[in-house]
Motif scaffolding. Structure first.
Motif, PDB file in Angstrom:
ATOM      1  N   GLU A  13      11.284  13.630   8.368  1.00 50.18           N
ATOM      2  CA  GLU A  13      10.624  13.577   9.670  1.00 50.18           C
ATOM      3  C   GLU A  13       9.110  13.569   9.514  1.00 50.18           C
ATOM      4  OE1 GLU A  13      12.852  15.755   8.760  1.00 50.18           O
ATOM      5  OE2 GLU A  13      14.644  15.220   9.926  1.00 50.18           O
ATOM      6  N   ALA A  14       8.602  14.395   8.608  1.00 51.07           N
ATOM      7  CA  ALA A  14       7.150  14.442   8.387  1.00 51.07           C
ATOM      8  C   ALA A  14       6.635  13.125   7.833  1.00 51.07           C
ATOM      9  CB  ALA A  14       6.805  15.595   7.436  1.00 51.07           C
ATOM     10  N   LEU A  15       7.407  12.504   6.941  1.00 48.84           N
ATOM     11  CA  LEU A  15       7.003  11.210   6.394  1.00 48.84           C
ATOM     12  C   LEU A  15       6.995  10.150   7.493  1.00 48.84           C
ATOM     13  CD1 LEU A  15       8.938  11.168   2.995  1.00 48.84           C
ATOM     14  CD2 LEU A  15       6.478  11.477   3.331  1.00 48.84           C
ATOM     15  N   ILE A  26      -8.336  -3.278   6.203  1.00 46.49           N
ATOM     16  CA  ILE A  26      -7.535  -4.121   5.321  1.00 46.49           C
ATOM     17  C   ILE A  26      -7.400  -5.498   5.940  1.00 46.49           C
ATOM     18  CG2 ILE A  26      -5.332  -4.401   4.141  1.00 46.49           C
ATOM     19  CD1 ILE A  26      -4.923  -1.400   4.361  1.00 46.49           C
ATOM     20  N   GLU A  27      -7.782  -6.523   5.189  1.00 38.14           N
ATOM     21  CA  GLU A  27      -7.651  -7.904   5.646  1.00 38.14           C
ATOM     22  C   GLU A  27      -6.408  -8.527   5.023  1.00 38.14           C
ATOM     23  OE1 GLU A  27     -11.170  -9.958   4.617  1.00 38.14           O
ATOM     24  OE2 GLU A  27     -12.505  -8.721   5.842  1.00 38.14           O
ATOM     25  N   GLY A  28      -5.730  -9.319   5.789  1.00 36.20           N
ATOM     26  CA  GLY A  28      -4.560 -10.004   5.269  1.00 36.20           C
ATOM     27  C   GLY A  28      -3.289  -9.186   5.464  1.00 36.20           C
ATOM     28  N   ARG A  29      -2.202  -9.725   4.953  1.00 36.90           N
ATOM     29  CA  ARG A  29      -0.894  -9.099   5.112  1.00 36.90           C
ATOM     30  C   ARG A  29      -0.654  -8.057   4.033  1.00 36.90           C
ATOM     31  NH1 ARG A  29       2.985 -14.187   5.161  1.00 36.90           N
ATOM     32  NH2 ARG A  29       1.757 -14.570   3.287  1.00 36.90           N
ATOM     33  N   TYR A  30       0.027  -6.995   4.384  1.00 35.77           N
ATOM     34  CA  TYR A  30       0.370  -5.971   3.406  1.00 35.77           C
ATOM     35  C   TYR A  30       1.539  -5.161   3.942  1.00 35.77           C
ATOM     36  CZ  TYR A  30      -1.855  -2.517   6.449  1.00 35.77           C
ATOM     37  OH  TYR A  30      -2.181  -1.714   7.514  1.00 35.77           O
ATOM     38  N   VAL A  31       2.169  -4.405   3.054  1.00 32.62           N
ATOM     39  CA  VAL A  31       3.258  -3.505   3.416  1.00 32.62           C
ATOM     40  C   VAL A  31       2.769  -2.078   3.220  1.00 32.62           C
ATOM     41  CG1 VAL A  31       5.598  -2.735   2.862  1.00 32.62           C
ATOM     42  CG2 VAL A  31       5.023  -5.157   2.736  1.00 32.62           C
ATOM     43  N   LEU A  32       2.962  -1.231   4.223  1.00 35.43           N
ATOM     44  CA  LEU A  32       2.622   0.183   4.118  1.00 35.43           C
ATOM     45  C   LEU A  32       3.885   0.962   3.804  1.00 35.43           C
ATOM     46  CD1 LEU A  32       0.819   2.683   4.429  1.00 35.43           C
ATOM     47  CD2 LEU A  32       1.291   2.610   6.894  1.00 35.43           C
ATOM     48  N   GLU A  33       3.878   1.657   2.680  1.00 39.33           N
ATOM     49  CA  GLU A  33       5.017   2.474   2.275  1.00 39.33           C
ATOM     50  C   GLU A  33       4.552   3.913   2.151  1.00 39.33           C
ATOM     51  OE1 GLU A  33       7.495   1.074  -1.003  1.00 39.33           O
ATOM     52  OE2 GLU A  33       7.496   3.120  -1.796  1.00 39.33           O
ATOM     53  N   VAL A  34       5.188   4.806   2.892  1.00 39.61           N
ATOM     54  CA  VAL A  34       4.849   6.228   2.872  1.00 39.61           C
ATOM     55  C   VAL A  34       6.030   6.987   2.289  1.00 39.61           C
ATOM     56  CG1 VAL A  34       4.255   8.245   4.262  1.00 39.61           C
ATOM     57  CG2 VAL A  34       3.304   6.013   4.855  1.00 39.61           C
ATOM     58  N   SER A  35       5.800   7.759   1.239  1.00 34.73           N
ATOM     59  CA  SER A  35       6.885   8.495   0.596  1.00 34.73           C
ATOM     60  C   SER A  35       6.332   9.716  -0.112  1.00 34.73           C
ATOM     61  CB  SER A  35       7.641   7.596  -0.385  1.00 34.73           C
ATOM     62  OG  SER A  35       6.789   7.190  -1.436  1.00 34.73           O
ATOM     63  N   SER A  36       7.207  10.499  -0.702  1.00 34.30           N
ATOM     64  CA  SER A  36       6.795  11.676  -1.463  1.00 34.30           C
ATOM     65  C   SER A  36       6.563  11.278  -2.915  1.00 34.30           C
ATOM     66  CB  SER A  36       7.873  12.760  -1.390  1.00 34.30           C
ATOM     67  OG  SER A  36       9.055  12.309  -2.031  1.00 34.30           O
ATOM     68  N   PRO A  37       5.799  12.075  -3.675  1.00 31.40           N
ATOM     69  CA  PRO A  37       5.550  11.730  -5.079  1.00 31.40           C
ATOM     70  C   PRO A  37       6.813  11.755  -5.927  1.00 31.40           C
ATOM     71  CG  PRO A  37       3.941  13.328  -4.285  1.00 31.40           C
ATOM     72  CD  PRO A  37       5.009  13.236  -3.238  1.00 31.40           C
ATOM     73  N   GLY A  38       7.822  12.532  -5.531  1.00 24.23           N
ATOM     74  CA  GLY A  38       9.059  12.606  -6.297  1.00 24.23           C
ATOM     75  C   GLY A  38       9.024  13.707  -7.344  1.00 24.23           C
ATOM     76  N   LEU A  39      10.178  13.970  -7.935  1.00 26.85           N
ATOM     77  CA  LEU A  39      10.275  15.005  -8.964  1.00 26.85           C
ATOM     78  C   LEU A  39       9.492  14.602 -10.208  1.00 26.85           C
ATOM     79  CD1 LEU A  39      14.060  15.948  -8.692  1.00 26.85           C
ATOM     80  CD2 LEU A  39      12.105  17.261  -7.871  1.00 26.85           C
ATOM     81  N   LEU A  56       0.859  -1.172   0.000  1.00 29.18           N
ATOM     82  CA  LEU A  56       0.000   0.000   0.000  1.00 29.18           C
ATOM     83  C   LEU A  56       0.899   1.227   0.000  1.00 29.18           C
ATOM     84  CD1 LEU A  56      -2.728   1.452   0.279  1.00 29.18           C
ATOM     85  CD2 LEU A  56      -2.510   1.173   2.764  1.00 29.18           C
ATOM     86  N   VAL A  57       0.911   1.955  -1.103  1.00 37.26           N
ATOM     87  CA  VAL A  57       1.775   3.122  -1.266  1.00 37.26           C
ATOM     88  C   VAL A  57       0.957   4.377  -1.003  1.00 37.26           C
ATOM     89  CG1 VAL A  57       3.288   4.401  -2.824  1.00 37.26           C
ATOM     90  CG2 VAL A  57       3.184   1.903  -2.955  1.00 37.26           C
ATOM     91  N   VAL A  58       1.368   5.146  -0.019  1.00 41.66           N
ATOM     92  CA  VAL A  58       0.719   6.411   0.314  1.00 41.66           C
ATOM     93  C   VAL A  58       1.710   7.530   0.000  1.00 41.66           C
ATOM     94  CG1 VAL A  58      -0.288   7.818   2.142  1.00 41.66           C
ATOM     95  CG2 VAL A  58      -0.695   5.348   2.097  1.00 41.66           C
ATOM     96  N   LEU A  59       1.335   8.406  -0.922  1.00 43.99           N
ATOM     97  CA  LEU A  59       2.196   9.508  -1.337  1.00 43.99           C
ATOM     98  C   LEU A  59       1.694  10.800  -0.719  1.00 43.99           C
ATOM     99  CD1 LEU A  59       2.523   8.598  -5.129  1.00 43.99           C
ATOM    100  CD2 LEU A  59       4.059   7.961  -3.262  1.00 43.99           C
ATOM    101  N   ALA A  60       2.599  11.570  -0.148  1.00 38.81           N
ATOM    102  CA  ALA A  60       2.228  12.811   0.523  1.00 38.81           C
ATOM    103  C   ALA A  60       3.243  13.894   0.187  1.00 38.81           C
ATOM    104  CB  ALA A  60       2.148  12.619   2.029  1.00 38.81           C
TER     105      ALA A  60
END
Length: 229
Positions: free
Chosen positions: A84-86, A103-116, A69-73
């Motif tokens: 630090e904010a991420l 969310i049911e089951g296993r997953y990976v949470l990835e928090v990052s910026s959208p990038g250039l 699960l990719v969350v972009l901020a």
């Protein structure tokens, strides 16, 4: 719940690449092979948006990439977001997802910026990219690849000043010189993929109507005025 730190490459405003720690929350060290069917990105976005606001971030997008699960901020006022904010967002969002149990089951949470160079999916993404260079691939026949600057965006589509354009399945057929420099309006319904592009250094100036030519790199061993023997 297992929490770990991963290292990732991060571009600094001063130039160059460095390494920084990014916190990633996960329910297991082995991720699920596909996205859990019970959690739609829009449902997670409804939960993640207020959490991002609470920690001083702006939610950009939520995506499933396999079992990740990719969350972009981004920063509230735009621009680069700090590590630090991420990290704060990752911790708060992990706890909120556990509490909501969406969310049911296993997953990976990835928090990052959208990038250039970031993908553009929704009208607000295009509105936030006004003035930036983009690559757009259209879906209707004949399919086109359009490179240019976003001049304007509204709920129905986007206006682009064309710098390069090609058509055909493989994008080999180049457009005529009269199309370069023109303003083209592309409806959102006709956009298959779009992303921003980032060019290092100043962009070469071209006269309206001139063709785009590939950049050539000079031999670093040669110097102006030096003649070969």
């Amino acid at each position: 719940m297992i929490r770990c730190k991963r290292r990732f490459r991060r571009h600094s405003p001063e130039g160059g690449w460095g390494y920084a720690d990014r916190e990633v929350a996960m329910t297991h060290t082995v991720a699920a092979s596909r996205a859990p069917a019970s959690a739609h990105p829009s449902e997670i976005a409804d939960l993640a948006g207020p959490v991002a606001t609470e920690v001083g971030c702006a939610l950009y997008d939520v995506q499933w990439r396999g079992g990740t699960l990719v969350v972009l901020a981004s920063a509230m006022a735009g621009g680069a977001i700090g590590v630090e904010a991420l990290g704060r967002l990752s911790r708060r969002l992990s706890a909120a997802l556990d509490a909501a149990d969406v969310i049911e089951g296993r997953y990976v949470l990835e928090v990052s910026s959208p990038g250039l160079e970031r993908s553009l999916h929704r009208p607000e993404h295009f509105a936030g990219a006004v003035g930036e260079q983009v690559v757009i691939r259209t879906s209707e026949s004949p399919r086109r690849r359009i490179v240019g600057e976003i001049l304007e965006s509204d709920p129905s589509g986007v206006s682009v000043r064309v710098e390069e354009i090609s058509s055909g399945e493989q994008g080999h057929a180049q457009a005529g010189p009269d199309e370069i420099g023109q303003i083209l309006t592309v409806p959102f319904d006709d956009i298959a993929k779009a992303r921003t592009t980032f060019e290092w250094g100043p962009r070469p100036r071209r006269k309206p109507g001139s063709r785009s030519t590939p950049h050539s790199k000079s031999d670093p061993r040669s110097k102006p005025g030096r003649q070969g023997r």
